[in-house]
Design an enzyme around this catalytic site. Structure first.
Site, PDB file in Angstrom:
ATOM      1  N   ARG A  45       0.840  -1.200   0.000  1.00 41.51           N
ATOM      2  CA  ARG A  45       0.000   0.000   0.000  1.00 41.51           C
ATOM      3  C   ARG A  45       0.874   1.248   0.000  1.00 41.51           C
ATOM      4  O   ARG A  45       1.981   1.245   0.534  1.00 41.51           O
ATOM      5  CB  ARG A  45      -0.903   0.030   1.242  1.00 41.51           C
ATOM      6  N   TYR A  98      -1.272  -3.561  -6.922  1.00 41.35           N
ATOM      7  CA  TYR A  98      -1.045  -4.426  -5.757  1.00 41.35           C
ATOM      8  C   TYR A  98      -2.084  -4.273  -4.653  1.00 41.35           C
ATOM      9  O   TYR A  98      -2.430  -3.162  -4.252  1.00 41.35           O
ATOM     10  CB  TYR A  98       0.334  -4.135  -5.153  1.00 41.35           C
ATOM     11  N   LYS A 145      -9.648  -2.167   1.433  1.00 43.76           N
ATOM     12  CA  LYS A 145      -9.404  -0.999   2.287  1.00 43.76           C
ATOM     13  C   LYS A 145     -10.148   0.244   1.802  1.00 43.76           C
ATOM     14  O   LYS A 145     -10.664   1.029   2.590  1.00 43.76           O
ATOM     15  CB  LYS A 145      -7.904  -0.713   2.394  1.00 43.76           C
ATOM     16  N   HIS A 201     -10.997  -2.157  11.108  1.00 42.55           N
ATOM     17  CA  HIS A 201      -9.883  -3.010  10.667  1.00 42.55           C
ATOM     18  C   HIS A 201      -9.715  -4.128  11.702  1.00 42.55           C
ATOM     19  O   HIS A 201      -8.751  -4.145  12.457  1.00 42.55           O
ATOM     20  CB  HIS A 201      -8.615  -2.148  10.567  1.00 42.55           C
ATOM     21  N   SER A 256      -1.692  -3.294  10.340  1.00 42.26           N
ATOM     22  CA  SER A 256      -1.329  -4.213   9.264  1.00 42.26           C
ATOM     23  C   SER A 256      -0.102  -5.036   9.640  1.00 42.26           C
ATOM     24  O   SER A 256       0.871  -4.502  10.169  1.00 42.26           O
ATOM     25  CB  SER A 256      -1.031  -3.416   7.993  1.00 42.26           C
ATOM     26  N   CYS A 296       0.261  -7.270  11.940  1.00 47.14           N
ATOM     27  CA  CYS A 296       0.491  -7.379  13.383  1.00 47.14           C
ATOM     28  C   CYS A 296      -0.286  -8.523  14.024  1.00 47.14           C
ATOM     29  O   CYS A 296      -0.482  -8.548  15.238  1.00 47.14           O
ATOM     30  CB  CYS A 296       0.155  -6.057  14.071  1.00 47.14           C
ATOM     31  N   ASP A 315      -9.717  -9.568   8.703  1.00 47.77           N
ATOM     32  CA  ASP A 315      -9.177  -8.227   8.422  1.00 47.77           C
ATOM     33  C   ASP A 315     -10.163  -7.077   8.639  1.00 47.77           C
ATOM     34  O   ASP A 315      -9.762  -6.016   9.077  1.00 47.77           O
ATOM     35  CB  ASP A 315      -8.658  -8.183   6.979  1.00 47.77           C
ATOM     36  N   ARG A 324       1.950 -12.172  -0.356  1.00 50.66           N
ATOM     37  CA  ARG A 324       0.609 -12.507   0.148  1.00 50.66           C
ATOM     38  C   ARG A 324       0.047 -13.756  -0.513  1.00 50.66           C
ATOM     39  O   ARG A 324       0.404 -14.083  -1.652  1.00 50.66           O
ATOM     40  CB  ARG A 324      -0.355 -11.348  -0.146  1.00 50.66           C
TER      41      ARG A 324
HETATM   42  P1  GTP Z   1      -2.580  -7.617   7.481  1.00 47.54           P
HETATM   43  O1  GTP Z   1      -3.090  -8.660   6.550  1.00 47.54           O
HETATM   44  O2  GTP Z   1      -1.486  -6.793   6.882  1.00 47.54           O
HETATM   45  O3  GTP Z   1      -3.659  -6.752   8.047  1.00 47.54           O
HETATM   46  O4  GTP Z   1      -1.813  -8.384   8.692  1.00 47.54           O
HETATM   47  P2  GTP Z   1      -2.386  -9.181   9.964  1.00 47.54           P
HETATM   48  O5  GTP Z   1      -2.710  -8.238  11.064  1.00 47.54           O
HETATM   49  O6  GTP Z   1      -3.433 -10.131   9.543  1.00 47.54           O
HETATM   50  O7  GTP Z   1      -1.087  -9.981  10.453  1.00 47.54           O
HETATM   51  P3  GTP Z   1      -0.723 -11.549  10.321  1.00 47.54           P
HETATM   52  O8  GTP Z   1      -1.579 -12.399  11.201  1.00 47.54           O
HETATM   53  O9  GTP Z   1      -0.661 -11.917   8.898  1.00 47.54           O
HETATM   54  O10 GTP Z   1       0.736 -11.552  10.945  1.00 47.54           O
HETATM   55  C1  GTP Z   1       1.770 -10.741  10.439  1.00 47.54           C
HETATM   56  C2  GTP Z   1       3.112 -11.284  10.835  1.00 47.54           C
HETATM   57  O11 GTP Z   1       3.202 -11.339  12.253  1.00 47.54           O
HETATM   58  C3  GTP Z   1       3.344 -12.697  10.320  1.00 47.54           C
HETATM   59  O12 GTP Z   1       4.675 -12.819   9.883  1.00 47.54           O
HETATM   60  C4  GTP Z   1       3.093 -13.559  11.540  1.00 47.54           C
HETATM   61  O13 GTP Z   1       3.833 -14.755  11.509  1.00 47.54           O
HETATM   62  C5  GTP Z   1       3.503 -12.652  12.708  1.00 47.54           C
HETATM   63  N1  GTP Z   1       2.704 -12.944  13.926  1.00 47.54           N
HETATM   64  C6  GTP Z   1       1.365 -13.097  14.003  1.00 47.54           C
HETATM   65  N2  GTP Z   1       0.969 -13.425  15.257  1.00 47.54           N
HETATM   66  C7  GTP Z   1       2.087 -13.462  15.998  1.00 47.54           C
HETATM   67  C8  GTP Z   1       2.353 -13.743  17.389  1.00 47.54           C
HETATM   68  O14 GTP Z   1       1.468 -14.027  18.189  1.00 47.54           O
HETATM   69  N3  GTP Z   1       3.654 -13.664  17.783  1.00 47.54           N
HETATM   70  C9  GTP Z   1       4.666 -13.354  16.927  1.00 47.54           C
HETATM   71  N4  GTP Z   1       5.895 -13.308  17.406  1.00 47.54           N
HETATM   72  N5  GTP Z   1       4.455 -13.095  15.609  1.00 47.54           N
HETATM   73  C10 GTP Z   1       3.196 -13.146  15.152  1.00 47.54           C
HETATM   74  C1  SPV Z   2      -3.221  -4.297   5.252  1.00 53.74           C
HETATM   75  O1  SPV Z   2      -2.253  -3.648   4.839  1.00 53.74           O
HETATM   76  O2  SPV Z   2      -3.797  -4.045   6.335  1.00 53.74           O
HETATM   77  C2  SPV Z   2      -3.717  -5.442   4.450  1.00 53.74           C
HETATM   78  C3  SPV Z   2      -3.135  -5.657   3.125  1.00 53.74           C
HETATM   79  O3  SPV Z   2      -4.619  -6.139   4.887  1.00 53.74           O
HETATM   80  S1  SPV Z   2      -3.829  -4.622   1.910  1.00 53.74           S
HETATM   81  O4  SPV Z   2      -4.954  -5.321   1.309  1.00 53.74           O
HETATM   82  O5  SPV Z   2      -2.803  -4.365   0.907  1.00 53.74           O
HETATM   83  O6  SPV Z   2      -4.306  -3.398   2.496  1.00 53.74           O
HETATM   84 MN    MN Z   3      -5.155  -5.590   7.073  1.00 52.65          MN
END
Ligand code: GTP
Ligand code: SPV
Ligand code: MN
Length: 610
Positions: A78, A218, A227, A247, A269, A271, A294, A386
């Site tokens: 983004r 992307y 979003k 979110h 994002s 996290c 999400d 992704r």
């Molecule tokens: P977006 O799709 O961007 O909104 O991200 P998200 O909030 O869905 O995050 P996601 O669950 O994909 O995790 C992002 C990164 O953080 C990944 O590399 C995970 O492996 C890592 N992660 C997720 N949960 C944990 C956790 O509990 N502990 C640690 N250390 N890392 C984590």
């Molecule tokens: C984020 O960035 O919070 C995502 C990926 O979930 S995107 O769809 O690119 O916004």
């Molecule tokens: Mn997201």
């Protein structure tokens, strides 16, 4: 030049007909394709992309019906600095958004879009955000010149023919127009990933509720249902109509006695939302089921409770870090019928990314298509690579996923990526304090957006890049929700941090499946089954109430996880006050009061301790 397309054969909706006609005239595509979402349509698009070398089919024995895309290096995430909110008054966009005058921006857009689809097909995608039969759902139409977008929208939304009967009924829709911004001259050879890096614009007109996106192919820049619509435009609709577009993931959690509750959680994002949304609990007898990973749309039901739907139909998940150990259910979801963007390719024609397996496979091709050198110190998959996978393939998809009513939310969790200061979990004192916790979210930046990684920034409600109006008005909107129902019906609000580190830069908390221990405590707090320890920042668990069965964690680390350092927290309050000052007199007084009370509680505690 394209002539005589009879759009009335496709829909009876007059507004749709004139909008599409207008955009055909503006963009001047070579042809127009009205998407029906059928398997034949998707297969023929894939066939076309394969013949153009724009996609790599994966080995059907490893990942049936799945495909790998590679973007260019300048189109991988983004672009927040190129994202605009264009309302009449700058103040309505607020200090955290990029504002441009709507008339000026519309002219800029018309110039950019003029002839931008020369040499390309214009795809018209009708889509629905949310279950088709739900009164909480909303319809959009995305016009795009990217077949990649069509394929992704087909997984991420309910799209095609099934939406047409709703459109025919003259239902309102959000017009979304997208172009990769790369018109082709006669006989010009196309790029493998066409885009326009110098001219990216992700533009929202909240007053007329429309979206114009140019130059990027992307993720959130291009899949406009996500979003742009479900957060930036929907947050405006939600403000006007007293609901919430957030979110947030949505999960169902069931205890060993069979009692079930739903929880929504907002983390910035990359996290941890996708991981928490479908976690495989380490604790025996507990079950977690996934509604969404999400975005949550929440409205009050007749019973006064907040009900949530997931407007999406797929996961657009961060690949790196995802493994059968850390996120089994995501791995199962993407075993077939999935798209991958910017991940690495194995010799066997399967996908790979960092931390998927301990051993890096030999002969790996990196995300840019080169033979990977494990000694290069660079990742084989891009940090924001992704997977796009249908929620229907998630083994723990909740049975109420398609429920048009949504699910009642008992708890809301905020969180972020913090190496220090913030404890593993704490609970707000009441609604106002909970809103303050949401407003106070700060987190280290990640690869999900272009820019520096690991920099601490305030990201209120994890909505900094996604709130489509003045963030101070958004705080007010949240505060006002308590006037819409009885306080006992409101969800309880919590704050978590999985990312605290020790002096060796290692995470103290194991995270992932072990996060069930924190969810269990939250579940029991919501059910009034456990008491808690009152501290200056909120309620924290008594250690004996935290289920640490089979967890090897030292006493020292445990106390670190719950340490509340008065000095650091006073600094935290100072930083928050400085941050809040950008909102000037728009900032709700309640937020000022909350900082003051936090300081009072912290200093009172210090005095007592002396
Ligand atoms: P977006 O799709 O961007 O909104 O991200 P998200 O909030 O869905 O995050 P996601 O669950 O994909 O995790 C992002 C990164 O953080 C990944 O590399 C995970 O492996 C890592 N992660 C997720 N949960 C944990 C956790 O509990 N502990 C640690 N250390 N890392 C984590
Ligand atoms: C984020 O960035 O919070 C995502 C990926 O979930 S995107 O769809 O690119 O916004
Ligand atoms: Mn997201």
């Amino acid at each position: 030049m394209l002539q005589n397309i009879d759009i009335s054969k496709w829909t009876k909706n007059k507004k749709v007909i004139s909008w599409v006609e207008d955009k055909i005239k503006l963009c001047k595509p070579d042809s127009v394709h009205f998407c029906d979402g059928s398997k034949e349509e998707i297969d023929s698009l894939l066939k076309l992309l394969i013949s153009q070398n724009k996609v790599i089919p994966l080995n059907p024995k490893k990942k049936p019906n799945s495909y790998l895309f590679r973007s260019t290096v300048d189109d991988v995430a983004r672009v927040e600095e190129r994202t605009f909110i264009c309302c009449k008054n700058e103040e309505d966009a607020g200090p955290t958004n990029n504002w441009k005058d709507p008339v000026e921006m519309k002219n800029t857009m018309k110039d950019l879009f003029s002839g931008c689809m020369h040499g390309r097909v214009m795809y018209v995608i009708p889509f629905c955000m949310g279950p088709l039969s739900s009164d909480k759902s909303h319809i959009g139409i995305e016009i795009t010149d990217s077949a990649y977008v069509v394929l992704n929208m087909n997984i991420m939304t309910r799209m095609g023919k099934k939406v047409m009967e709703y459109l025919d009924k003259d239902i309102d829709f959000v017009p979304c127009i997208h172009s990769v911004g790369k018109p082709l001259k006669k006989n010009e050879k196309d790029d493998l990933w066409p885009c326009n890096p110098e001219n990216k614009y992700i533009v929202h007109f909240p007053e007329e509720k429309s979206i114009w996106s140019f130059g990027s192919g992307y993720g959130g820049n291009a899949l406009l249902g996500k979003k742009c619509f479900a957060l930036r435009i929907a947050s405006n609709m939600a403000k006007e109509q007293s609901w919430l577009a957030e979110h947030m993931l949505i999960l169902g959690i069931t205890n060993p006695q069979g009692e079930k509750k739903y929880i929504a959680a907002a983390f910035p994002s990359s996290c941890g939302k996708t991981n928490l949304a479908m976690l495989q609990p380490k604790l025996k007898g507990w079950k977690v089921e996934c509604i969404g990973d999400d975005i949550a749309w929440m409205k009050f039901g007749e019973d006064g409770k907040l009900y949530a739907i997931n407007p999406e139909a797929g996961f657009f998940g961060v690949a790196p870090g995802t493994s059968y150990q850390t996120n089994y259910n995501a791995m199962k979801s993407l075993e077939q019928n999935s798209l991958f963007t910017n991940v690495a390719l194995t010799e066997e024609g399967d996908v790979w990314w960092e931390k998927m397996t301990d051993k890096i496979p030999d002969g790996l091709i990196d995300w840019q298509g080169n033979l990977y050198d494990p000694k290069s110190n660079k990742p084989a998959a891009h940090a924001n690579s992704r997977f796009t996978a249908p929620i229907s393939q998630c083994p723990v998809r909740d049975l109420d996923f398609e429920n048009p009513k949504g699910v009642p939310i008992s708890a809301i969790i905020f969180g972020g990526r913090r190496e220090d200061v913030v404890p593993l979990v704490y609970e707000s004192f009441d609604w106002n304090h909970g809103v303050f916790l949401g407003a106070s979210v700060s987190s280290q930046t990640t690869a999900a957006a272009k820019g520096e990684i690991g920099k601490l920034r305030h990201d209120p409600f994890a909505m900094l890049p996604f709130c489509g109006y003045n963030m101070a008005d958004y705080f007010n909107h949240w505060l006002n929700l308590q006037n819409k129902t009885q306080s006992s019906k409101l969800p309880k609000i919590f704050y978590v941090n999985w990312f605290k580190k020790n002096e060796n830069n290692e995470f103290i908390w194991p995270g992932f499946s072990d996060n069930i221990r924190v969810l269990k405590w939250i579940f029991e707090r919501v059910s009034n089954k456990v008491s808690a320890k009152k501290t200056a920042i909120g309620y924290i668990p008594r250690i004996e109430d935290l289920d640490l069965t089979n967890l090897d964690i030292s006493k020292e680390n445990l106390s670190k996880l719950f340490e509340i350092n008065q000095n650091l927290w006073l600094q935290e309050a100072d930083k928050l006050q400085t941050y809040f000052s950008v909102f000037k007199d728009k900032l709700p007084n309640e937020m000022v009061n909350q900082i003051k009370s936090l300081r009072d509680r912290l200093t009172k505690e210090t005095k007592c301790a002396q």
